[in-house]
Motif scaffolding. Structure first.
Motif, PDB file in Angstrom:
ATOM      1  N   TRP A  79      87.496  15.323 -11.621  1.00  0.00           N
ATOM      2  CA  TRP A  79      86.456  14.903 -12.514  1.00  0.00           C
ATOM      3  C   TRP A  79      85.217  14.631 -11.666  1.00  0.00           C
ATOM      4  N   SER A  80      85.088  15.429 -10.581  1.00  0.00           N
ATOM      5  CA  SER A  80      84.036  15.132  -9.673  1.00  0.00           C
ATOM      6  C   SER A  80      83.368  16.626  -9.780  1.00  0.00           C
ATOM      7  N   PHE A  81      81.846  16.601  -9.401  1.00  0.00           N
ATOM      8  CA  PHE A  81      81.360  17.984  -9.175  1.00  0.00           C
ATOM      9  C   PHE A  81      81.512  18.250  -7.577  1.00  0.00           C
ATOM     10  N   ASN A  82      82.247  19.537  -7.397  1.00  0.00           N
ATOM     11  CA  ASN A  82      82.590  19.856  -6.161  1.00  0.00           C
ATOM     12  C   ASN A  82      81.421  20.712  -5.567  1.00  0.00           C
ATOM     13  N   GLU A  83      80.546  20.047  -4.360  1.00  0.00           N
ATOM     14  CA  GLU A  83      79.432  20.727  -3.674  1.00  0.00           C
ATOM     15  C   GLU A  83      79.665  21.058  -2.550  1.00  0.00           C
ATOM     16  N   ALA A  84      81.031  20.817  -2.078  1.00  0.00           N
ATOM     17  CA  ALA A  84      81.076  20.857  -0.324  1.00  0.00           C
ATOM     18  C   ALA A  84      82.148  21.581  -0.078  1.00  0.00           C
ATOM     19  N   TYR A  85      83.272  21.831  -0.724  1.00  0.00           N
ATOM     20  CA  TYR A  85      84.550  22.401  -0.568  1.00  0.00           C
ATOM     21  C   TYR A  85      84.645  23.504  -1.193  1.00  0.00           C
ATOM     22  N   GLU A  86      85.487  24.420  -0.561  1.00  0.00           N
ATOM     23  CA  GLU A  86      85.766  26.008  -0.907  1.00  0.00           C
ATOM     24  C   GLU A  86      86.433  26.009  -2.174  1.00  0.00           C
ATOM     25  N   ASP A  87      87.347  24.937  -2.513  1.00  0.00           N
ATOM     26  CA  ASP A  87      87.998  25.157  -3.685  1.00  0.00           C
ATOM     27  C   ASP A  87      88.241  23.477  -3.923  1.00  0.00           C
ATOM     28  N   GLU A  88      88.713  23.176  -5.277  1.00  0.00           N
ATOM     29  CA  GLU A  88      89.116  21.804  -5.635  1.00  0.00           C
ATOM     30  C   GLU A  88      90.340  21.553  -5.016  1.00  0.00           C
ATOM     31  N   GLU A  89      91.231  22.512  -4.645  1.00  0.00           N
ATOM     32  CA  GLU A  89      92.523  21.910  -4.299  1.00  0.00           C
ATOM     33  C   GLU A  89      92.464  21.440  -2.753  1.00  0.00           C
ATOM     34  N   THR A  90      91.604  21.976  -1.976  1.00  0.00           N
ATOM     35  CA  THR A  90      91.464  21.540  -0.648  1.00  0.00           C
ATOM     36  C   THR A  90      90.935  20.080  -0.532  1.00  0.00           C
ATOM     37  N   LEU A  91      89.906  20.005  -1.527  1.00  0.00           N
ATOM     38  CA  LEU A  91      89.149  18.503  -1.567  1.00  0.00           C
ATOM     39  C   LEU A  91      90.287  17.496  -2.070  1.00  0.00           C
ATOM     40  N   ALA A  92      91.331  18.018  -3.133  1.00  0.00           N
ATOM     41  CA  ALA A  92      92.252  16.986  -3.478  1.00  0.00           C
ATOM     42  C   ALA A  92      93.292  16.525  -2.279  1.00  0.00           C
ATOM     43  N   TYR A  93      93.505  17.545  -1.422  1.00  0.00           N
ATOM     44  CA  TYR A  93      94.483  17.216  -0.435  1.00  0.00           C
ATOM     45  C   TYR A  93      93.652  16.243   0.597  1.00  0.00           C
ATOM     46  N   ASP A  94      92.394  16.518   0.866  1.00  0.00           N
ATOM     47  CA  ASP A  94      91.780  15.590   1.762  1.00  0.00           C
ATOM     48  C   ASP A  94      91.696  14.109   1.021  1.00  0.00           C
ATOM     49  N   LEU A  95      91.336  13.918  -0.102  1.00  0.00           N
ATOM     50  CA  LEU A  95      91.464  12.877  -0.632  1.00  0.00           C
ATOM     51  C   LEU A  95      92.788  12.091  -0.680  1.00  0.00           C
ATOM     52  N   ALA A  96      93.901  12.898  -1.073  1.00  0.00           N
ATOM     53  CA  ALA A  96      95.277  12.528  -0.846  1.00  0.00           C
ATOM     54  C   ALA A  96      95.563  11.771   0.421  1.00  0.00           C
ATOM     55  N   ASP A  97      95.038  12.290   1.763  1.00  0.00           N
ATOM     56  CA  ASP A  97      95.248  11.654   2.860  1.00  0.00           C
ATOM     57  C   ASP A  97      94.319  10.330   2.843  1.00  0.00           C
ATOM     58  N   LEU A  98      93.175  10.144   2.194  1.00  0.00           N
ATOM     59  CA  LEU A  98      92.446   8.876   2.123  1.00  0.00           C
ATOM     60  C   LEU A  98      93.472   7.985   1.331  1.00  0.00           C
ATOM     61  N   VAL A  99      94.169   8.381   0.331  1.00  0.00           N
ATOM     62  CA  VAL A  99      94.666   7.507  -0.463  1.00  0.00           C
ATOM     63  C   VAL A  99      95.889   7.005   0.363  1.00  0.00           C
ATOM     64  N   ASN A 100      96.335   7.849   1.022  1.00  0.00           N
ATOM     65  CA  ASN A 100      97.634   7.370   1.986  1.00  0.00           C
ATOM     66  C   ASN A 100      97.138   6.477   2.966  1.00  0.00           C
ATOM     67  N   GLU A 101      96.126   6.628   3.518  1.00  0.00           N
ATOM     68  CA  GLU A 101      95.448   5.684   4.287  1.00  0.00           C
ATOM     69  C   GLU A 101      95.235   4.365   3.696  1.00  0.00           C
ATOM     70  N   GLU A 102      94.632   4.254   2.490  1.00  0.00           N
ATOM     71  CA  GLU A 102      94.472   2.927   1.680  1.00  0.00           C
ATOM     72  C   GLU A 102      95.747   2.188   1.287  1.00  0.00           C
ATOM     73  N   ILE A 103      96.902   2.823   0.975  1.00  0.00           N
ATOM     74  CA  ILE A 103      97.978   2.397   0.842  1.00  0.00           C
ATOM     75  C   ILE A 103      98.782   1.911   1.976  1.00  0.00           C
ATOM     76  N   GLU A 104      98.559   2.530   3.245  1.00  0.00           N
ATOM     77  CA  GLU A 104      99.031   1.742   4.346  1.00  0.00           C
ATOM     78  C   GLU A 104      98.435   0.408   4.622  1.00  0.00           C
ATOM     79  N   LYS A 105      97.005   0.207   4.237  1.00  0.00           N
ATOM     80  CA  LYS A 105      96.517  -0.703   4.390  1.00  0.00           C
ATOM     81  C   LYS A 105      96.992  -1.875   3.516  1.00  0.00           C
ATOM     82  N   LEU A 106      97.193  -1.462   2.136  1.00  0.00           N
ATOM     83  CA  LEU A 106      97.637  -2.427   1.189  1.00  0.00           C
ATOM     84  C   LEU A 106      99.103  -2.945   1.433  1.00  0.00           C
ATOM     85  N   VAL A 107     100.124  -1.918   2.147  1.00  0.00           N
ATOM     86  CA  VAL A 107     101.191  -2.377   2.502  1.00  0.00           C
ATOM     87  C   VAL A 107     101.286  -3.498   3.703  1.00  0.00           C
ATOM     88  N   GLU A 108     100.351  -3.225   4.505  1.00  0.00           N
ATOM     89  CA  GLU A 108     100.024  -4.111   5.448  1.00  0.00           C
ATOM     90  C   GLU A 108      99.749  -5.608   4.885  1.00  0.00           C
TER      91      GLU A 108
END
Length: 356
Positions: free
Chosen positions: A153-182
């Protein structure tokens, strides 16, 4: 033991336990909408501090409202959030906004653009969770927009494809959940509405969830909410997803798609919508009880979570509250009837009132 048992109230009166919660969003008090308008109007000296106080007050009020309705797990109704993508895009480095985009009819969405590699700076939701947990007497669930939807649901102007962008975002969500768990969070809901609109990408969502769930303790409950769409295009693949609960919108469709999951092989717990988030009327308790029984065609009672179909934010607030209150009453009555042997859970999960 299932990680859902930690959400059973200590004084729960029945042996059976149907976990009750809400999906996330809830109608904002009208005065909060007014506060948001004042903050954006330069003619008024409504400061960031004033707005933060208004958000705190609203979160306190709605959390209490959820508890008065009897929910086992509450949220703050997402009082501090705008739209589900915009809120997170403002907090992720690499996103920028260039103005609203017309999406349908006369509706506009402030669709963000990804202009550089996304990265994690400061926590997105920890302050929100800590405040809600501090004013709640019940466990608190944290909804997070999933990486696939954030990418799709975003314009992708930086990544080769949406899949790669989604994986990078998933890593960020994981980092956020780790903070929430703490911070003490034990129930996380990943919202992926885009999966229902582009279901052929279920493998990408599955890989994103693998990244999200990496190194998250087993006692932390991870749910996946997917509203509307053709579920036959993502089932049985979702059985392979690293989730504890799959939350679906079936009430609005009168459970026509229930058969998709009724093969006896459904793996996660089922989060079943039993009141319609799209109708401005409060369903009677007896009707909701029948909707709950539908869930037993897929999972036994100990694997059923009872909730509305989707977020309730577009409903009048009194209607939203009435739906929650009747939903909880229906769940508690079904629990008592299960304890009394008045409901038969038959072969392959088929449920029906017991014969007199």
């Amino acid at each position: 033991m299932s990680n859902r048992e930690q959400f059973r109230p200590e004084d729960h009166p029945t042996d059976h336990f149907l976990l009750t919660t809400v999906v996330g969003s809830y109608p904002k008090p009208k005065w909060l909408n007014r506060a948001d308008d004042l903050h954006e109007d330069d003619d008024y000296e409504f400061t960031d501090g004033h707005l933060a106080e208004a958000h705190d007050d609203a979160a306190r009020v709605i959390t209490n409202e959820h508890e008065r309705a009897g929910l086992d797990v509450v949220v703050d109704g997402e009082m501090r959030r705008s739209e589900m993508v915009e809120f997170f895009a403002h907090r992720i480095d690499g996103y920028e906004f260039n103005g609203p985009v017309k999406v349908w009819g006369h509706n506009y969405f402030d669709k963000p653009s990804v202009v550089s590699e996304v990265s994690y700076d400061e926590p997105w939701l920890v302050d929100e969770f800590e405040f809600t947990a501090g004013v709640a007497n019940r466990p608190v669930k944290v909804p997070i927009t999933g990486p696939y939807t954030l990418a799709n649901w975003s314009f992708n102007e930086a990544y080769e494809d949406e899949e790669t962008l989604a994986y990078d975002l998933a890593d960020l969500v994981n980092e956020e959940i780790e903070k929430l768990v703490e911070a003490g969070a034990r129930y996380i809901q990943i919202d992926e509405p885009a999966l229902a609109t582009t279901p052929d990408d279920y493998a990408i969502v599955g890989d994103c969830l693998e990244r999200i769930a990496a190194d998250i303790p087993e006692e932390v409950r991870i749910g996946l909410h997917v509203c509307y769409g053709d579920y036959s295009r993502v089932y049985p693949q979702i059985n392979e997803f690293p989730i504890d609960e799959f939350d679906v919108e079936l009430c609005n469709g009168e459970y026509e798609q229930l058969a998709v999951f009724s093969d006896g092989n459904f793996e996660p717990d089922l989060g079943l919508g039993v009141v319609d988030a799209h109708t401005a009327e409060v369903e009677p308790v007896e009707d909701i009880k029948q909707n709950i029984l539908n869930g037993f065609e897929v999972v036994p009672p100990e694997k059923l979570t009872v909730s509305p179909d989707c977020g309730l934010k577009l409903l009048p607030r009194d209607i939203a509250y009435g739906k929650m209150e009747n939903m909880v009453q229906a769940a508690r009555e079904v629990e008592r009837e299960l304890d009394a042997g008045e409901i038969d859970i038959g072969f392959a999960g088929t449920a029906a009132p017991a014969d007199d």
